[in-house]
Design a protein around this motif. Structure first.
Motif, PDB file in Angstrom:
ATOM      1  N   ASP A   1      46.009  40.515  27.808  1.00 57.27           N
ATOM      2  CA  ASP A   1      46.736  40.409  28.724  1.00 57.27           C
ATOM      3  C   ASP A   1      46.551  41.602  29.921  1.00 57.27           C
TER       4      ASP A   1
ATOM      5  N   LYS B   1      45.472  43.446  33.386  1.00 60.04           N
ATOM      6  CA  LYS B   1      45.535  42.823  34.767  1.00 60.04           C
ATOM      7  C   LYS B   1      44.086  42.366  34.965  1.00 60.04           C
TER       8      LYS B   1
ATOM      9  N   THR C   1      42.288  41.657  38.504  1.00 60.55           N
ATOM     10  CA  THR C   1      42.070  41.478  40.059  1.00 60.55           C
ATOM     11  C   THR C   1      40.994  40.804  40.553  1.00 60.55           C
TER      12      THR C   1
ATOM     13  N   PRO D   1      38.480  37.044  46.424  1.00 60.11           N
ATOM     14  CA  PRO D   1      39.418  35.764  46.137  1.00 60.11           C
ATOM     15  C   PRO D   1      38.810  34.611  46.760  1.00 60.11           C
TER      16      PRO D   1
ATOM     17  N   GLU E   1      44.560  31.005  40.183  1.00 62.44           N
ATOM     18  CA  GLU E   1      45.815  31.650  40.482  1.00 62.44           C
ATOM     19  C   GLU E   1      46.124  32.699  39.165  1.00 62.44           C
ATOM     20  N   GLU E   2      47.095  33.340  39.518  1.00 56.90           N
ATOM     21  CA  GLU E   2      47.385  34.634  38.608  1.00 56.90           C
ATOM     22  C   GLU E   2      47.612  34.030  37.335  1.00 56.90           C
ATOM     23  N   LYS E   3      48.281  32.858  36.969  1.00 61.08           N
ATOM     24  CA  LYS E   3      48.618  32.311  35.934  1.00 61.08           C
ATOM     25  C   LYS E   3      47.452  31.818  34.946  1.00 61.08           C
ATOM     26  N   ASP E   4      46.412  31.601  35.754  1.00 54.97           N
ATOM     27  CA  ASP E   4      45.141  31.185  34.902  1.00 54.97           C
ATOM     28  C   ASP E   4      44.707  32.351  33.930  1.00 54.97           C
ATOM     29  N   TRP E   5      45.024  33.575  34.420  1.00 52.33           N
ATOM     30  CA  TRP E   5      44.876  34.717  33.342  1.00 52.33           C
ATOM     31  C   TRP E   5      45.923  34.963  32.429  1.00 52.33           C
ATOM     32  N   GLU E   6      46.627  34.126  32.225  1.00 54.58           N
ATOM     33  CA  GLU E   6      47.618  34.377  31.127  1.00 54.58           C
ATOM     34  C   GLU E   6      47.527  33.742  29.948  1.00 54.58           C
TER      35      GLU E   6
ATOM     36  N   ILE F   1      35.541  40.534  39.700  1.00 52.74           N
ATOM     37  CA  ILE F   1      37.067  40.817  39.165  1.00 52.74           C
ATOM     38  C   ILE F   1      37.006  42.336  38.809  1.00 52.74           C
TER      39      ILE F   1
ATOM     40  N   THR G   1      39.186  44.774  35.840  1.00 51.87           N
ATOM     41  CA  THR G   1      40.045  44.482  34.540  1.00 51.87           C
ATOM     42  C   THR G   1      39.831  45.716  33.734  1.00 51.87           C
TER      43      THR G   1
END
Length: 208
Positions: free
Chosen positions: A109, A111, A113, A117, A129-134, A156, A158
């Motif tokens: 999980d 973060k 960045t 982009p 989108e951000e949700k694709d990394w969830e 990216i 992380t």
């Protein structure tokens, strides 16, 4: 539909699961790499740690770089430093960090960045989108590079909470007319676990 050549290492099942979702994936043999027509593949992907389990890769590496130079798209998944890797197997220097335990992102999980982009990897064919990394599974990334040439784009950032972030987890460069991408992201865990965002991002890497 794009045609994908996959250099299976025996350490991951990514090729099988890409076929299950309808992608045109052909496993490449030692003979294919040595003398086959690589230009018929839109993208070639290496399985994890392929340089360890596929000794034929060392002899055929220049053919893969020539494939990129002529317009191909090569996606290399992670290797360990001891996996017969040397920095000159990539088109520009790429050193993998050691000891390997210090170069992982173990928090699935963590973060993420996007450093660029607007890069096509985050916009085509899927808008990332951000949700694709969830909802990733077990790891975010394994065995990141410690040193890379200036030709690479860092895409990216992380890292595990409380630790410095890596900016070498997903890197790419133009080489001749084609694209060379090196990724330490843990696709080998996400793809078999059908993580939607991971599929969306990985599919973007497969497109020119």
């Amino acid at each position: 539909m794009i045609k994908i050549g996959y250099i299976a290492s025996g350490f991951d099942e990514t090729d099988d699961f890409l076929r299950l979702v309808g992608l045109n994936v052909v496993n490449l043999t030692a003979n294919d790499l040595e003398s086959g027509d690589l230009s018929k593949y839109d993208t070639i992907v290496m399985g994890i740690r392929a340089y360890l389990s596929r000794p034929d890769l060392i002899n055929s590496n220049n053919r893969l770089l020539e494939y990129v130079k002529n317009g191909g798209n090569l996606v290399v998944q992670y290797n360990k430093a001891e996996d017969n890797w040397n920095p000159n197997l990539a088109p520009y220097p790429l050193k993998i960090g050691t000891p390997v335990i210090n170069w992982r992102v173990t928090d699935e999980d963590s973060k993420v960045t996007l450093l660029k982009p607007d890069h096509r990897f985050f916009n085509y064919p899927n808008k990332i989108e951000e949700k694709d990394w969830e909802n990733w599974v077990q790891d975010r990334a394994a065995y990141n590079p410690s040193e890379i040439g200036d030709n690479y784009e860092r895409l990216i950032s992380t890292g595990d909470p409380g630790e410095d972030e890596f900016t070498t987890t997903l890197i790419t460069t133009m080489y001749g007319e084609g694209t060379y991408t090196y990724s330490s992201l843990a696709w080998y865990r996400q793809i078999p676990n059908l993580v939607p965002g991971a599929y969306r991002i990985f599919i973007n890497l497969l497109h020119k």
